[in-house]
Enzyme design. Structure first.
Site, PDB file in Angstrom:
ATOM      1  N   GLY A  24      55.085  91.787  31.349  1.00 23.47           N
ATOM      2  CA  GLY A  24      54.657  90.986  30.223  1.00 23.47           C
ATOM      3  C   GLY A  24      53.417  90.185  30.590  1.00 23.47           C
ATOM      4  O   GLY A  24      53.065  90.051  31.771  1.00 23.47           O
ATOM      5  N   ASP A  25      52.747  89.633  29.582  1.00 24.65           N
ATOM      6  CA  ASP A  25      51.486  88.945  29.848  1.00 24.65           C
ATOM      7  C   ASP A  25      51.668  87.736  30.761  1.00 24.65           C
ATOM      8  O   ASP A  25      50.900  87.536  31.713  1.00 24.65           O
ATOM      9  CB  ASP A  25      50.793  88.546  28.548  1.00 24.65           C
ATOM     10  CG  ASP A  25      51.684  87.732  27.615  1.00 24.65           C
ATOM     11  OD1 ASP A  25      52.881  87.550  27.912  1.00 24.65           O
ATOM     12  OD2 ASP A  25      51.180  87.276  26.575  1.00 24.65           O
ATOM     13  N   ASN A  26      52.681  86.918  30.516  1.00 20.42           N
ATOM     14  CA  ASN A  26      52.865  85.731  31.344  1.00 20.42           C
ATOM     15  C   ASN A  26      53.355  86.079  32.744  1.00 20.42           C
ATOM     16  O   ASN A  26      53.005  85.393  33.714  1.00 20.42           O
ATOM     17  CB  ASN A  26      53.836  84.770  30.662  1.00 20.42           C
ATOM     18  CG  ASN A  26      53.224  84.115  29.446  1.00 20.42           C
ATOM     19  OD1 ASN A  26      52.164  83.502  29.532  1.00 20.42           O
ATOM     20  ND2 ASN A  26      53.862  84.254  28.297  1.00 20.42           N
ATOM     21  N   ALA A  29      50.329  87.084  34.486  1.00 18.67           N
ATOM     22  CA  ALA A  29      49.495  85.901  34.740  1.00 18.67           C
ATOM     23  C   ALA A  29      50.029  85.107  35.918  1.00 18.67           C
ATOM     24  O   ALA A  29      49.255  84.567  36.716  1.00 18.67           O
ATOM     25  CB  ALA A  29      49.434  85.036  33.488  1.00 18.67           C
TER      26      ALA A  29
END
Length: 283
Positions: A24-26, A29
């Site tokens: 996922g993006d987070n 990140a």
């Protein structure tokens, strides 16, 4: 495995391209920014705002504000999210027709606390606190503070106060936070960096790649490629270290005076949010 030959031909890629699970993006990140060890948290200033940290065990919030995600490098990623970070600053920027440099100069020209102007930045409603129908507001306006500069700084401060509230929630759930790393488009602003350092009263480090999620995805791709070459005992941590992603990080400090001032502003912000909780229905 590798890309199927027919898909490789359709995409114009070689049929030796590796295919692997992503994130996922987070989660990506966190990997890119370095929230992969106890004590390191990340605050992202994008359209929405997020704050998250590494944890060795699941973190379950009975209030429902912190999501108990899994991380990409092993462990867990307790995460809080607001709907309005650069949304707030972009609204003000558009209202006055300011480019990014002019907006930065305007916000920097106003003292800490915006001379009493307080922005409650719920321009698109809010998810934390759970007020999807809430609207934004600027409080404490006087004839001398209805300037572009006051609106600019207040929007920056309001978005930060909302994220500071979630950082406090992480701490209340016993998530250890020794260092806060900034990412996202808003992290390019030196003024915003200083506001974050003063609002959170946590050692802040800037200079993380603004697109930490893309960097984290690159780390995963490197891990996949090196494992395919035979490094079976390779960890994502080792891949990250080999890319030296923490080079160039800079420390951002806040004065005791600014920390004290923002503690006072935070009390006003909390009172405003309490009033909104009594006004707007929850989801």
């Amino acid at each position: 495995g590798t890309l199927r030959p027919e898909l490789a031909a359709e995409l114009g890629l070689g049929d030796d391209v590796l295919v692997a699970a992503g994130a996922g993006d987070n989660m990506a990140a966190a990997l890119g920014a370095g929230a992969v060890a106890t004590g390191v948290a990340v605050l992202s200033l994008g359209t929405s705002g997020t704050v998250f940290a590494h944890a060795d065990a699941p973190v379950c919030d009975p209030e429902g504000e912190i999501a108990p995600f899994c991380g990409s490098a092993g462990g867990w990623l307790p995460l809080g999210c607001t709907m309005n970070a650069t949304v707030a600053t972009e609204v003000v920027r558009g209202l006055f027709g300011l480019d990014l440099d002019a907006f930065e100069r305007a916000a920097a020209s106003v003292p800490c606390g915006s001379d009493g102007v307080l922005c409650v930045p719920f321009f698109t409603g809010e998810r934390s606190p759970d007020l999807p129908t809430a609207t934004a507001g600027f409080l404490g306006l006087r004839p001398t503070t209805t300037t572009q500069a006051h609106f600019a700084r207040a929007a920056m401060e309001g978005a930060t106060l909302a994220l500071g509230r979630l950082l406090d929630r992480l701490r209340a759930l016993d998530v250890r936070i020794d260092e806060l790393r900034l990412t996202g488009g808003g992290s390019h602003s030196q003024t915003w960096r200083e506001v974050v350092a003063a609002v959170t009263s946590v050692p802040v480090r800037a200079g993380v790649d603004a697109d930490a999620a893309a960097m984290g995805a690159a780390v995963q791709a490197l891990w996949t490629w090196r494992r395919a070459k035979g490094e079976s005992d390779l960890s994502l941590h080792a891949c990250r270290a080999s890319l030296d992603l923490d080079r160039g990080l800079v420390d951002v400090t806040a004065s005791a005076e600014h920390i004290e001032r923002y503690a006072e502003v935070r009390c006003r912000y909390d009172e405003a949010v309490t009033a909104l909780n009594a006004t707007y229905p929850k989801a």
